[in-house]
Design an enzyme around this catalytic site. Structure first.
Site, PDB file in Angstrom:
ATOM      1  N   SER A 134      49.728  35.985  32.053  1.00 56.39           N
ATOM      2  CA  SER A 134      49.108  34.987  32.937  1.00 56.39           C
ATOM      3  C   SER A 134      50.151  34.126  33.655  1.00 56.39           C
ATOM      4  CB  SER A 134      48.214  34.048  32.124  1.00 56.39           C
ATOM      5  OG  SER A 134      47.285  34.782  31.378  1.00 56.39           O
ATOM      6  N   GLU A 249      44.323  44.526  22.848  1.00 50.42           N
ATOM      7  CA  GLU A 249      44.249  43.073  22.647  1.00 50.42           C
ATOM      8  C   GLU A 249      42.789  42.643  22.482  1.00 50.42           C
ATOM      9  OE1 GLU A 249      45.831  40.728  25.862  1.00 50.42           O
ATOM     10  OE2 GLU A 249      45.425  38.843  24.808  1.00 50.42           O
TER      11      GLU A 249
HETATM   12  C1  LIG Z   1      44.090  30.264  23.491  1.00 45.31           C
HETATM   13  C2  LIG Z   1      44.609  31.071  24.637  1.00 45.31           C
HETATM   14  C3  LIG Z   1      45.705  31.887  24.452  1.00 45.31           C
HETATM   15  C4  LIG Z   1      46.210  32.618  25.529  1.00 45.31           C
HETATM   16  N1  LIG Z   1      47.338  33.388  25.326  1.00 45.31           N
HETATM   17  C5  LIG Z   1      47.877  34.034  26.359  1.00 45.31           C
HETATM   18  C6  LIG Z   1      49.107  34.755  26.191  1.00 45.31           C
HETATM   19  O1  LIG Z   1      49.671  34.805  25.097  1.00 45.31           O
HETATM   20  N2  LIG Z   1      49.653  35.355  27.261  1.00 45.31           N
HETATM   21  C7  LIG Z   1      49.052  35.341  28.489  1.00 45.31           C
HETATM   22  O2  LIG Z   1      49.596  35.931  29.411  1.00 45.31           O
HETATM   23  N3  LIG Z   1      47.888  34.657  28.698  1.00 45.31           N
HETATM   24  C8  LIG Z   1      47.302  34.008  27.661  1.00 45.31           C
HETATM   25  N4  LIG Z   1      46.130  33.303  27.840  1.00 45.31           N
HETATM   26  C9  LIG Z   1      45.553  33.204  29.185  1.00 45.31           C
HETATM   27  C10 LIG Z   1      44.240  33.954  29.379  1.00 45.31           C
HETATM   28  O3  LIG Z   1      44.443  35.325  29.464  1.00 45.31           O
HETATM   29  C11 LIG Z   1      43.619  33.364  30.666  1.00 45.31           C
HETATM   30  O4  LIG Z   1      43.295  32.012  30.396  1.00 45.31           O
HETATM   31  C12 LIG Z   1      42.374  34.118  31.069  1.00 45.31           C
HETATM   32  O5  LIG Z   1      42.677  35.408  31.495  1.00 45.31           O
HETATM   33  C13 LIG Z   1      41.597  33.375  32.197  1.00 45.31           C
HETATM   34  O6  LIG Z   1      42.425  33.059  33.247  1.00 45.31           O
HETATM   35  P1  LIG Z   1      42.504  31.573  33.840  1.00 45.31           P
HETATM   36  O7  LIG Z   1      42.713  30.642  32.688  1.00 45.31           O
HETATM   37  O8  LIG Z   1      43.512  31.559  34.920  1.00 45.31           O
HETATM   38  O9  LIG Z   1      41.048  31.278  34.391  1.00 45.31           O
HETATM   39  P2  LIG Z   1      40.459  31.743  35.808  1.00 45.31           P
HETATM   40  O10 LIG Z   1      40.765  33.181  36.040  1.00 45.31           O
HETATM   41  O11 LIG Z   1      40.894  30.764  36.837  1.00 45.31           O
HETATM   42  O12 LIG Z   1      38.913  31.594  35.543  1.00 45.31           O
HETATM   43  C14 LIG Z   1      38.235  30.342  35.634  1.00 45.31           C
HETATM   44  C15 LIG Z   1      36.743  30.564  35.408  1.00 45.31           C
HETATM   45  O13 LIG Z   1      36.237  31.444  36.429  1.00 45.31           O
HETATM   46  C16 LIG Z   1      35.577  32.555  35.854  1.00 45.31           C
HETATM   47  N5  LIG Z   1      35.826  33.764  36.638  1.00 45.31           N
HETATM   48  C17 LIG Z   1      37.004  34.170  37.172  1.00 45.31           C
HETATM   49  N6  LIG Z   1      36.846  35.331  37.815  1.00 45.31           N
HETATM   50  C18 LIG Z   1      35.549  35.693  37.677  1.00 45.31           C
HETATM   51  C19 LIG Z   1      34.768  36.804  38.105  1.00 45.31           C
HETATM   52  N7  LIG Z   1      35.303  37.814  38.814  1.00 45.31           N
HETATM   53  N8  LIG Z   1      33.447  36.843  37.762  1.00 45.31           N
HETATM   54  C20 LIG Z   1      32.867  35.836  37.045  1.00 45.31           C
HETATM   55  N9  LIG Z   1      33.563  34.748  36.618  1.00 45.31           N
HETATM   56  C21 LIG Z   1      34.896  34.685  36.903  1.00 45.31           C
HETATM   57  C22 LIG Z   1      36.198  32.727  34.468  1.00 45.31           C
HETATM   58  O14 LIG Z   1      35.315  33.404  33.579  1.00 45.31           O
HETATM   59  C23 LIG Z   1      36.441  31.266  34.081  1.00 45.31           C
HETATM   60  O15 LIG Z   1      35.259  30.721  33.523  1.00 45.31           O
HETATM   61  C24 LIG Z   1      45.592  32.553  26.800  1.00 45.31           C
HETATM   62  C25 LIG Z   1      44.468  31.725  26.984  1.00 45.31           C
HETATM   63  C26 LIG Z   1      43.976  30.993  25.930  1.00 45.31           C
HETATM   64  C27 LIG Z   1      42.786  30.122  26.149  1.00 45.31           C
END
Ligand SMILES: Cc1cc2nc3c(=O)[nH]c(=O)nc-3n(C[C@H](O)[C@H](O)[C@H](O)COP(=O)(O)OP(=O)(O)OC[C@H]3O[C@@H](n4cnc5c(N)ncnc54)[C@H](O)[C@@H]3O)c2cc1C
Length: 393
Positions: A134, A249
């Site tokens: 991410s 994962e």
């Molecule tokens: C505890 C924790 C540990 C993590 N560990 C890692 C790690 O080790 N390495 C790493 O790389 N990442 C990690 N992550 C990141 C995680 O993979 C991302 O938070 C996740 O993929 C969502 O991306 P974002 O936070 O940018 O949210 P966004 O993508 O901005 O999403 C925001 C909201 O919009 C919704 N949304 C987005 N797109 C769509 C769609 N097409 N249709 C419907 N709804 C949608 C989502 O469901 C969410 O509710 C971690 C996250 C958490 C919470």
């Protein structure tokens, strides 16, 4: 079949002789999990012994080939091992992103040198990995990632920012997605690389969570040297490796819904509110717990079935999204029930009695289960498209 029964008898005897009594207790708090790696400090001698003994047998990764530090077990034998561990309440000797995520990707896409170099270290818990996927502008839409790798002949210089990197400050190495071809369509210019977190130019900054803990970080990469030999899979085809790793994962995160390693909910609730005539005193909570236990049992069987189908190559790659979605919902429900059973006491945050608010902090932490590894909304999209074959928007 007779062979499998002999294997069961031998496994049972070995576990009886080698699993320390402390490692047969349910997990009490996060520190009971062993993550390994160069920086790891064992909680006690029993934790160290258990890892050492299981690793020596290849049973931290029972189904990996023996030459890469695994146990070389068949799926049926590995199932017997799991059942026998569950029978005595044995904990997992090692929790590891290396085992759950990178290992399977290396087994499929790694070169022979990469497998020989990294897999045995992962199996023995000597090296801890973090996941650099991410970025601030690339979460659900991961393929938009911008972290740039500049070609310098025998190496790349990687510059950019990763975010939400779980345990980046504890990890020894990172598996990381970088952009190696900025001109190509976004899925086709990404490569999957590995580097040591000690490399100059890597810095990590912990992010504080609602639970009061900081299990993940912002990770800054400033001209970080990555050797070309540490490219996994083909150049610019890292998206294939990334997707394959994500399936593992998601299955791993979904497995949180398998409750074998934890104290049974009924027992936790009985300790908190007592029982009447041998039954939990609160009939509504009793019904909710019973419903939960039935769903958890069904989920465990679904996990077993999905594993068998994967092995027989009859599964759908999108099954991992189904398991992730349901398993994380179950884990959240489990902690809702623990909080309901504990009443006001469960909200204690600092006291010794509450083990420094372990239940409340873990309950808050479970809120992230349906975000990490891809959000529930995104999993539902995948299920709709790839499993249910519903028309797209
Ligand atoms: C505890 C924790 C540990 C993590 N560990 C890692 C790690 O080790 N390495 C790493 O790389 N990442 C990690 N992550 C990141 C995680 O993979 C991302 O938070 C996740 O993929 C969502 O991306 P974002 O936070 O940018 O949210 P966004 O993508 O901005 O999403 C925001 C909201 O919009 C919704 N949304 C987005 N797109 C769509 C769609 N097409 N249709 C419907 N709804 C949608 C989502 O469901 C969410 O509710 C971690 C996250 C958490 C919470």
């Amino acid at each position: 079949m007779a062979d499998l029964e002999t294997f069961r008898a031998e496994t049972r005897a070995w576990l009886e002789a080698n699993c320390p009594p402390e490692m047969r207790q349910p997990l009490e708090d996060a520190e009971d999990r062993c993550w390994g790696g160069r920086k790891w400090t064992f909680k006690n001698e029993a934790q160290r012994l258990w890892l050492e003994r299981m690793a020596a047998r290849g049973w931290t990764v029972p189904e990996w080939p023996v030459e890469y530090g695994g146990g070389g077990l068949s799926r049926e034998q590995a199932k017997v091992l799991r059942q026998e561990m569950q029978r005595i309440g044995a904990r997992s000797p090692l929790d590891s992103f290396g085992i759950w995520m990178l290992g399977p990707a290396l087994l499929k896409y790694g070169t022979e040198e990469q497998k020989k170099r990294f897999l045995p270290e992962i199996a023995r818990g000597e090296i801890r990995w973090c996941q650099g996927y991410s970025e601030p502008g690339a979460g659900s839409d991961l393929a938009s990632l911008q972290c740039r790798a500049e070609d310098k002949g025998d190496h790349w210089l990687v510059t950019g920012q990763k975010i939400w990197t779980s345990y980046a400050d504890q990890a020894d190495w990172m598996f990381c997605l970088v952009r190696t071809d900025p001109a190509a369509p976004k899925h086709l210019g990404i490569s999957f690389v590995l580097f040591d977190m000690q490399t100059p130019g890597v810095t990590t900054k912990p992010i504080l969570l609602i639970s009061g803990k900081s299990p993940f970080c912002e990770t800054f990469l400033d001209s970080v040297r990555v050797e070309k030999e540490n490219l996994v899979g083909e150049l610019n085809r890292g998206w294939d490796v990334a997707k394959y790793l994500l399936q593992h994962e998601r299955t791993m995160i979904g497995a949180m819904g398998e409750v074998g390693a934890y104290r049974p909910l009924g027992q936790i609730a009985a300790n908190a509110i007592g029982h009447e005539g041998g039954m939990l005193a609160d009939p509504l909570l009793r019904a909710d717990i019973a419903r939960f236990e039935v769903d958890a049992m069904a989920f465990r069987l679904a996990m077993e079935r999905a594993g068998d189908m994967l092995k027989a190559k009859t599964g759908n790659p999108a099954d991992a999204s189904m398991l992730k979605y349901y398993g994380t919902e179950l884990n959240k429900r489990r902690y809702e029930l623990i909080m309901a059973a504990g009443g006001a006491d469960a909200l204690e945050w600092e006291s010794e009695r509450s083990r420094k608010g372990d239940d409340a902090r873990t309950w808050l932490r479970t809120k992230a289960n349906s975000i990490e590894g891809g959000t529930s909304e995104v999993q539902l999209n995948i299920i709709a498209k790839r499993i249910l074959d519903l028309p797209g928007a």
